[in-house]
Design a protein around this motif. Sequence first.
Motif, short mmCIF file in Angstrom:
data_model
loop_
_atom_site.label_atom_id
_atom_site.label_comp_id
_atom_site.label_asym_id
_atom_site.label_seq_id
_atom_site.Cartn_x
_atom_site.Cartn_y
_atom_site.Cartn_z
N ASP A 29 4.18 -34.34 81.67
CA ASP A 29 2.92 -34.93 82.14
C ASP A 29 2.33 -35.94 81.16
OD1 ASP A 29 2.89 -33.90 84.64
OD2 ASP A 29 1.51 -32.25 84.20
N ASP B 128 5.94 -28.76 90.05
CA ASP B 128 5.41 -29.98 90.67
C ASP B 128 5.95 -30.16 92.09
OD1 ASP B 128 3.83 -30.69 88.60
OD2 ASP B 128 5.04 -32.38 87.91
N HIS C 112 9.39 -37.54 84.55
CA HIS C 112 9.87 -36.29 85.16
C HIS C 112 11.35 -36.48 85.52
CE1 HIS C 112 5.59 -35.62 85.30
NE2 HIS C 112 5.71 -34.47 85.91
N HIS D 110 8.68 -26.94 84.94
CA HIS D 110 7.60 -27.89 85.24
C HIS D 110 7.95 -28.70 86.50
CE1 HIS D 110 4.49 -30.99 83.88
NE2 HIS D 110 5.09 -31.56 84.91
ZN LIG Z 1 4.18 -32.96 86.24
#
Ligand SMILES: [Zn+2]
Length: 189
Positions: free
Chosen positions: A35, A101, A65, A97
Amino acid sequence: MSPVTHFLSGWVFVNCFRLNRRERAAVTLASVVPDVDGLGIIPELLTRDSSHPLLWFSQYHHSLHTLLFAVVTSFVVLAFTRRWGTAALAFVSFHLHLLEDLLGSRGPDGDQWPIPYLKPFSDHLQLVCHGQWALNAWQNYAITIALLILTIWIARRKGVSPVEIFSTAADKPVVAALGGVPAAISEAM
Ligand SMILES: [Zn+2]
């Protein structure tokens, strides 16, 4: 999901293993680091009403990402901890992660924020999850509360909290307040 949820899930994940403090910090931070590409939201919000708004969040969110950044992160963790096993856990933590998401980060405008997993080598693979729920959906709150409960349980059982990542001195009163016995120098855990 929010960085707080990613952070707590990285912490709970890393505590499934016997690692020292430095390793716990590295693997936990690996679950938040994708992030970093969302920090563009600050200049974007600040310049929103200007004649030349900077759309850095809209343009770059999810650009880290990727598989490439996961590998880079894992090598940074390897350099930092000198253990391949910990680097592998950081790789998994990073992907935790991405999974979170995919499951629960639909934007308020319905945008699914596809994950360009193979960028910059290829734009073809854009990961989305069809059952994805919204960023502010109840599921995210429920998961965050569950992770908080697990974090308290870990503090009581192992004598450490995620505060140790930033300060061992500050961690002890937090663990004590949560009902745990602060671990003696927890480096060797
Ligand atoms: Zn993220």
